[in-house]
Write an enzyme that holds these catalytic residues in place. Structure first.
Site, PDB file in Angstrom:
ATOM      1  N   CYS A   1       0.853  -1.192  -0.098  1.00 63.40           N
ATOM      2  CA  CYS A   1      -0.013   0.250  -0.153  1.00 63.40           C
ATOM      3  C   CYS A   1       0.818   1.482   0.138  1.00 63.40           C
ATOM      4  O   CYS A   1       1.463   1.503   1.148  1.00 63.40           O
ATOM      5  CB  CYS A   1      -0.851   0.101   1.132  1.00 63.40           C
ATOM      6  SG  CYS A   1      -1.825   1.355   1.522  1.00 63.40           S
TER       7      CYS A   1
ATOM      8  N   CYS B   1      -0.378   4.096   2.410  1.00 62.32           N
ATOM      9  CA  CYS B   1       0.274   3.767   3.727  1.00 62.32           C
ATOM     10  C   CYS B   1       1.493   4.362   4.120  1.00 62.32           C
ATOM     11  O   CYS B   1       1.825   4.763   5.304  1.00 62.32           O
ATOM     12  CB  CYS B   1       0.188   2.172   4.189  1.00 62.32           C
ATOM     13  SG  CYS B   1      -1.800   1.472   3.841  1.00 62.32           S
TER      14      CYS B   1
END
Length: 110
Positions: free
Chosen positions: A35, A38
């Site tokens: 991700c 993230c």
């Protein structure tokens, strides 16, 4: 998982103890290695964990290795940020955001 400095990792095994039974409100980041957003959020979470220590606990949960909690709360996108208070989810946000905006969104729950 990109571990944010000063932010503990929680798992399916210890989520109930570390999050649901915590004396403070808890901000949980549902995250994954793959991700990109993230990774952008990691320094923001580190900063908030440091500045709000004593008022807010900040933890991360790797969804790839902890699917039970992800499924329990219907998390579909990463990063998802959820705030838990007294064992209940009280706020949910999806996507990375700048620190200032995140603090504004957290103001009513911490």
């Amino acid at each position: 998982m990109i571990q944010a400095k000063g932010v503990a990792a929680v798992t399916d095994a210890d989520f109930d103890t570390e999050v649901l039974k915590a004396p403070l409100p808890v901000l949980v980041e549902f995250t994954a290695d793959w991700c990109g957003p993230c990774r952008q959020l990691a320094p923001v979470l580190s900063s908030i964990a440091s500045e709000e220590a004593g008022r807010l606990k900040v933890v991360q949960l790797d969804v790839d290795t902890n699917p039970e909690i992800m499924t329990r709360y219907g998390v579909l996108s990463m990063p998802t940020l959820m705030v838990f208070r007294a064992g209940e989810p009280v706020k949910s946000m999806v996507g990375a955001r700048p620190k200032r905006r995140l603090l504004q969104e957290l103001a009513d729950v911490i």
